[in-house]
Design a protein around this motif. Structure first.
Motif, PDB file in Angstrom:
ATOM      1  N   GLY A  77       0.803  -1.219   0.000  1.00 44.74           N
ATOM      2  CA  GLY A  77       0.000   0.000   0.000  1.00 44.74           C
ATOM      3  C   GLY A  77       0.831   1.261   0.000  1.00 44.74           C
ATOM      4  N   SER A  78       1.898   1.313   0.797  1.00 43.95           N
ATOM      5  CA  SER A  78       2.707   2.529   0.871  1.00 43.95           C
ATOM      6  C   SER A  78       3.394   2.793  -0.461  1.00 43.95           C
ATOM      7  N   THR A  80       2.192   1.942  -3.401  1.00 45.46           N
ATOM      8  CA  THR A  80       1.131   2.405  -4.293  1.00 45.46           C
ATOM      9  C   THR A  80       0.842   3.875  -4.044  1.00 45.46           C
ATOM     10  N   ARG A  81       0.700   4.269  -2.779  1.00 43.53           N
ATOM     11  CA  ARG A  81       0.387   5.658  -2.453  1.00 43.53           C
ATOM     12  C   ARG A  81       1.508   6.607  -2.877  1.00 43.53           C
ATOM     13  N   GLU A 112      -8.329   1.854  -3.321  1.00 49.00           N
ATOM     14  CA  GLU A 112      -8.309   2.414  -1.970  1.00 49.00           C
ATOM     15  C   GLU A 112      -7.229   3.499  -1.848  1.00 49.00           C
ATOM     16  N   SER A 113      -6.062   3.207  -2.406  1.00 56.87           N
ATOM     17  CA  SER A 113      -4.967   4.175  -2.371  1.00 56.87           C
ATOM     18  C   SER A 113      -5.290   5.413  -3.208  1.00 56.87           C
ATOM     19  N   CYS A 114      -5.947   5.223  -4.343  1.00 58.61           N
ATOM     20  CA  CYS A 114      -6.351   6.357  -5.184  1.00 58.61           C
ATOM     21  C   CYS A 114      -7.324   7.257  -4.435  1.00 58.61           C
ATOM     22  N   GLU A 116      -7.565   7.583  -1.249  1.00 58.90           N
ATOM     23  CA  GLU A 116      -6.817   8.255  -0.183  1.00 58.90           C
ATOM     24  C   GLU A 116      -6.064   9.466  -0.727  1.00 58.90           C
TER      25      GLU A 116
END
Length: 124
Positions: A77-78, A80-81, A112-114, A116
């Motif tokens: 996730g990190s 991706t963000r 989800e990352s998008c 955020e």
């Protein structure tokens, strides 16, 4: 070719760039895909493709500047963000296309990352 040659991997690491066309993987014998070998060896989490116009070359569509990022199932996730943040930093408009309804694990995290990252740009 059953494996990506070590000198190729070394060159990619040294130069931080790789131009790759389609890779043919031998059928049978338990040989893993060459693309998968590259991703694992280089610890890659996404495929990133940039498409843009060259100033001196006339094209059907002007001012084209598209970045396609395809996340992999094991994308943290990190990662991706941070990659989304870097892609959006220099752009006025960002459109995200996903297949989260089909690729629940990979695109679910990507979507989800998008969302955020999008909270940082409420005006758009």
């Amino acid at each position: 070719m059953k494996r990506v040659p070590p000198e190729v991997i070394e060159s990619i690491r040294k130069n931080k760039v790789c131009l790759k066309g389609g890779l043919k993987t031998p059928v049978g014998g338990g040989v893993s895909l060459l693309n998968v070998q590259l991703r694992k060896e280089l610890d890659l989490y996404a495929s990133l493709v940039n498409c843009f116009n060259l100033p001196s070359l006339p094209t059907r569509h002007e001012n084209m500047d598209i970045v396609e990022r395809t996340p992999r199932a094991n994308t943290p996730g990190s990662s991706t963000r941070s990659s989304l943040a870097s892609l959006t930093a220099s752009r006025k408009k960002v459109t995200v296309v996903h297949k989260a309804n089909i690729m629940k694990l990979a695109d679910g995290l990507f979507l989800e990352s998008c969302r955020e990252v999008a909270t940082k740009y409420p005006k758009y």
